[in-house]
Design an enzyme around this catalytic site. Sequence first.
Site, short mmCIF file in Angstrom:
data_model
loop_
_atom_site.label_atom_id
_atom_site.label_comp_id
_atom_site.label_asym_id
_atom_site.label_seq_id
_atom_site.Cartn_x
_atom_site.Cartn_y
_atom_site.Cartn_z
N TYR A 173 -30.71 51.27 6.69
CA TYR A 173 -30.13 51.75 5.47
C TYR A 173 -30.17 50.16 4.46
O TYR A 173 -29.98 49.30 5.02
CB TYR A 173 -28.94 52.27 5.14
CG TYR A 173 -28.16 52.22 3.98
CD1 TYR A 173 -28.83 53.04 2.75
CD2 TYR A 173 -27.37 51.43 3.55
CE1 TYR A 173 -28.29 53.06 1.54
CE2 TYR A 173 -26.59 51.38 2.11
CZ TYR A 173 -27.39 52.04 1.15
OH TYR A 173 -26.87 52.14 -0.17
N ASP B 210 -27.01 43.84 -10.13
CA ASP B 210 -25.90 43.88 -9.04
C ASP B 210 -25.44 42.75 -8.57
O ASP B 210 -24.20 42.58 -8.10
CB ASP B 210 -26.74 44.42 -7.83
CG ASP B 210 -25.99 45.08 -6.61
OD1 ASP B 210 -24.91 45.84 -6.99
OD2 ASP B 210 -26.19 44.59 -5.57
N SER C 282 -19.00 49.08 -5.81
CA SER C 282 -20.47 49.97 -5.60
C SER C 282 -20.23 51.21 -6.13
O SER C 282 -19.17 52.09 -6.11
CB SER C 282 -20.68 50.10 -4.19
OG SER C 282 -20.75 48.57 -3.64
N ARG D 149 -30.83 56.47 -3.29
CA ARG D 149 -31.11 55.35 -4.21
C ARG D 149 -32.57 55.35 -4.38
O ARG D 149 -33.55 55.80 -3.76
CB ARG D 149 -30.89 54.12 -3.10
CG ARG D 149 -29.56 54.01 -2.73
CD ARG D 149 -28.75 52.90 -3.57
NE ARG D 149 -27.45 52.96 -3.46
CZ ARG D 149 -26.58 52.08 -4.10
NH1 ARG D 149 -26.85 51.16 -4.96
NH2 ARG D 149 -25.11 52.24 -3.97
N ARG E 267 -23.82 51.64 3.43
CA ARG E 267 -23.41 50.43 4.10
C ARG E 267 -22.27 50.69 5.11
O ARG E 267 -21.54 51.73 5.00
CB ARG E 267 -22.70 49.33 3.16
CG ARG E 267 -23.80 48.62 2.40
CD ARG E 267 -23.12 47.53 1.44
NE ARG E 267 -22.49 48.17 0.47
CZ ARG E 267 -21.22 48.48 0.40
NH1 ARG E 267 -20.44 47.73 1.27
NH2 ARG E 267 -20.57 49.05 -0.42
N HIS F 138 -20.82 39.96 -7.32
CA HIS F 138 -21.43 41.36 -7.28
C HIS F 138 -21.37 41.87 -8.90
O HIS F 138 -20.51 42.73 -9.29
CB HIS F 138 -20.24 42.39 -6.60
CG HIS F 138 -21.07 43.79 -6.20
ND1 HIS F 138 -20.29 44.72 -5.80
CD2 HIS F 138 -22.14 44.12 -6.31
CE1 HIS F 138 -20.81 45.72 -5.75
NE2 HIS F 138 -22.18 45.42 -5.72
N LYS G 258 -26.92 42.10 0.09
CA LYS G 258 -25.63 41.78 0.00
C LYS G 258 -25.28 40.71 1.28
O LYS G 258 -24.26 40.12 0.81
CB LYS G 258 -24.83 42.96 0.56
CG LYS G 258 -25.11 44.46 -0.27
CD LYS G 258 -24.55 43.90 -1.66
CE LYS G 258 -24.80 45.30 -2.62
NZ LYS G 258 -24.31 45.25 -3.68
N CYS H 95 -19.96 52.37 -9.24
CA CYS H 95 -18.99 52.31 -10.28
C CYS H 95 -19.61 51.80 -11.64
O CYS H 95 -18.80 51.62 -12.70
CB CYS H 95 -17.78 51.46 -10.12
SG CYS H 95 -16.88 52.07 -8.72
N1 LIG Z 1 -18.45 58.90 -16.21
C1 LIG Z 1 -19.29 57.84 -16.16
N2 LIG Z 1 -20.05 57.95 -15.02
C2 LIG Z 1 -20.73 56.67 -15.13
C3 LIG Z 1 -20.76 55.89 -15.88
N3 LIG Z 1 -21.61 54.76 -15.57
C4 LIG Z 1 -22.23 55.01 -14.52
N4 LIG Z 1 -21.76 56.24 -13.91
C5 LIG Z 1 -21.92 56.85 -12.66
O1 LIG Z 1 -21.61 56.17 -11.62
C6 LIG Z 1 -22.53 56.34 -10.47
C7 LIG Z 1 -22.77 54.73 -10.15
O2 LIG Z 1 -23.44 54.02 -11.19
P1 LIG Z 1 -24.19 52.73 -11.09
O3 LIG Z 1 -24.56 52.25 -12.22
O4 LIG Z 1 -25.55 53.18 -10.29
O5 LIG Z 1 -23.35 51.87 -9.97
P2 LIG Z 1 -23.66 50.26 -9.51
O6 LIG Z 1 -22.23 49.76 -10.02
O7 LIG Z 1 -24.80 49.72 -9.93
O8 LIG Z 1 -23.65 50.67 -8.00
P3 LIG Z 1 -24.02 49.77 -6.78
O9 LIG Z 1 -25.58 49.75 -6.89
O10 LIG Z 1 -23.50 50.55 -5.59
O11 LIG Z 1 -23.65 48.32 -6.72
C8 LIG Z 1 -23.72 56.97 -10.95
O12 LIG Z 1 -23.67 58.17 -10.57
C9 LIG Z 1 -23.53 57.02 -12.56
O13 LIG Z 1 -23.94 58.13 -13.16
C10 LIG Z 1 -20.10 55.85 -17.26
O14 LIG Z 1 -19.84 55.32 -18.27
N5 LIG Z 1 -19.27 57.18 -17.28
O1 LIG Z 2 -25.68 47.38 -0.67
C1 LIG Z 2 -26.05 48.78 -0.99
O2 LIG Z 2 -26.31 49.42 -0.35
C2 LIG Z 2 -26.22 48.98 -2.38
C3 LIG Z 2 -25.36 48.28 -3.40
O3 LIG Z 2 -25.66 47.78 -4.40
C4 LIG Z 2 -23.92 48.55 -3.00
O4 LIG Z 2 -23.35 49.24 -1.98
O5 LIG Z 2 -23.17 47.86 -3.54
MN LIG Z 3 -23.88 46.81 -5.34
#
Ligand SMILES: Nc1nc2c(ncn2[C@@H]2O[C@H](COP(=O)(O)OP(=O)(O)OP(=O)(O)O)[C@@H](O)[C@H]2O)c(=O)[nH]1
Ligand SMILES: O=C([O-])CC(=O)C(=O)O
Ligand SMILES: [Mn+2]
Length: 610
Positions: free
Chosen positions: A221, A297, A272, A389, A82, A250, A230, A274
């Site tokens: 993207y 999400d 994001s 992704r 983004r 979110h 979003k 996290c």
């Molecule tokens: N150390 C650690 N890393 C984590 C944990 N949960 C997720 N991660 C890592 O954090 C990164 C992002 O995790 P996602 O669950 O995909 O994040 P999201 O909040 O869904 O992200 P968006 O799709 O961007 O909104 C990945 O590389 C995971 O492996 C955790 O409990 N501990």
């Molecule tokens: O919007 C995107 O590209 C993916 C996403 O969930 C974020 O960034 O929080």
């Molecule tokens: Mn997101």
Amino acid sequence: MSAPTVTPGLDTAPTSHPRLLAWVREVAELTTPERVVWCDGSAPEWERLTGELVDAGTLVRLNPSLKPNSFWSRTDPSDVARVEERTFICSVDEADAGPTNNWMAPAEMKRTMTELYRGCMTGRTMYVIPFCMGPLTAENPMFGVEITDSAYVVASMRVMTRMGQQALDKMGDDADFVACLHSVGAPLAPGESDVLWPCNDTKYISHFPETREIWSYGSGYGGNSLLGKKCYSLRIASAIARDEGWLAEHMLILKLTSPEGDVRYIAAAFPSACGKTNLAMLEPTIPGWTVETLGDDIAWMRFGSDGRLYAVNPEYGLFGVAPGTDWKTNPNAMRTLARGNSIFTNVALTDDGDVWWEGMGEPPAHLTDWHGNDWTPTSDRPASHPNSRFCTPISQCPILANEYEDPKGVPIDAILFGGRRKTTIPLVTQARDWTHGVYLGATISSETTAAAAGKVGVVRRDPMAMLPFIGYNAGDYLRHWIEMGKGAEGDPDKLPKIFYVNWFRRGDDGRFLWPGFGENSRVLKWVVERLNGTADAVETPVGFVPASSSLDVSGLDLSEADLAAVLAVDAEEWRSEIPQVTEWFEKFGDKLPGVLWSELDALKARLGIE
Ligand SMILES: Nc1nc2c(ncn2[C@@H]2O[C@H](COP(=O)(O)OP(=O)(O)OP(=O)(O)O)[C@@H](O)[C@H]2O)c(=O)[nH]1
Ligand SMILES: O=C([O-])CC(=O)C(=O)O
Ligand SMILES: [Mn+2]
């Protein structure tokens, strides 16, 4: 161009919706595509589009025996995330965009972008994608129509939204819809051959909250181009939600069942990359507990007639971070992907036609990296982009909860806020009450990630994990959250309880103090026990943290010292946060609800400041 040109497809629309027809014609006349295609969302359409993308080289078909009906794609190296700097909220009044958004007057933005759009689809196909965010069976289905010149976007939208003829039929002739215009901004001259990933150095991701329109230009993207996600479901929907008294957030949504069979629904907002996808699909390590997925999400939350807050996931697929996903951390994601029907972007390709990314165990001896180059384990660059992704149907998730298709949603018992912080923030904290919870959400701090272009690892405030997604003045947004705390018909007892988590605290040696992933079920258990009034907590200046004996760590290989460190509230660290929070609040001027200043003052008093 003297004789009136007839654009194939323009006069054979499968709808008689007057506003939609007029808009499609207007866009076609401006962007001058070679043809117009109305997307029906059928399997043959998917076959045709993915086939064309494979022929063009944009997609590579993965080995059908490993990842059936799945594809690998690589973006232009400049188009991987983004672009917050290029994202605009074009409200009529600049004050309505607030201190956290980029703003341009709607007329000026439209003038600028109209010139960019003029002729921008020359030599390309213009696709019309009718879609619906949330179940089509909703009382008021939330329609959108995306016009795009990218077949990759069409294929991805088929995974991420309920789209095509079913949405168009449901719209009838007069349903309202959010008009979403997207172009990669790369017209083709006659005879000019296309590149694998067309895009433009000039990018705009613009939102017009009053007229509920989205104009996106220059990027393919997902976060910039799949406009139902979003742009609609967070930025535009948050403005609608402010007007109508609900919340567009979110947040993941999960269903948690205890060994006794008690069901709780939890929503969680983390910035994001996290941990939302991972928590939403968690496989508990503690016996007898089960997690089922509702969303990873976005959550739309409205009060039900019983005064409780009900959440619906408006999406139809998962657009998840690939790196870090494997059989140990997120087996349910791996099972979802094994069923195929997915598009992978900017991951690495194995020699046998499968995908690989960092965090997926030992790399094979040879890969094709996300740049398309040969890669071996001795390479000093990652094989996958950190924001690579997967895009996959949520219906394939083996632990999808039955309630997923229920237009009413699920009643939320607890809201978790969270961020990525090496220091300061304990593993879990319970807010004292709703207002304190809103304070915690308003002051979320998190290290930036690769999900947005820019520097990674910089701590910033990210209110409710919505900093890049609030479609109006963030001060008004926080006021809206405070207002929601009055509950439906003034019954705040039925509101979810609020917690703040941090899976990412580190020791002095840099390693994560908490094992995370499936072990986060232990934190969920504590949350439920707090809701039930059965778990002990210690009151600290920042809220209630688990008494060391009340967090279930049985069978966990975690030293006493690490447990203490991950739960610690260090007053000195917290005192050093105060100037940043003060500065953050000052940004909002008189828009900031006074009760949040009172929360800050009370926190300072508890920390012994002044
Ligand atoms: N150390 C650690 N890393 C984590 C944990 N949960 C997720 N991660 C890592 O954090 C990164 C992002 O995790 P996602 O669950 O995909 O994040 P999201 O909040 O869904 O992200 P968006 O799709 O961007 O909104 C990945 O590389 C995971 O492996 C955790 O409990 N501990
Ligand atoms: O919007 C995107 O590209 C993916 C996403 O969930 C974020 O960034 O929080
Ligand atoms: Mn997101």
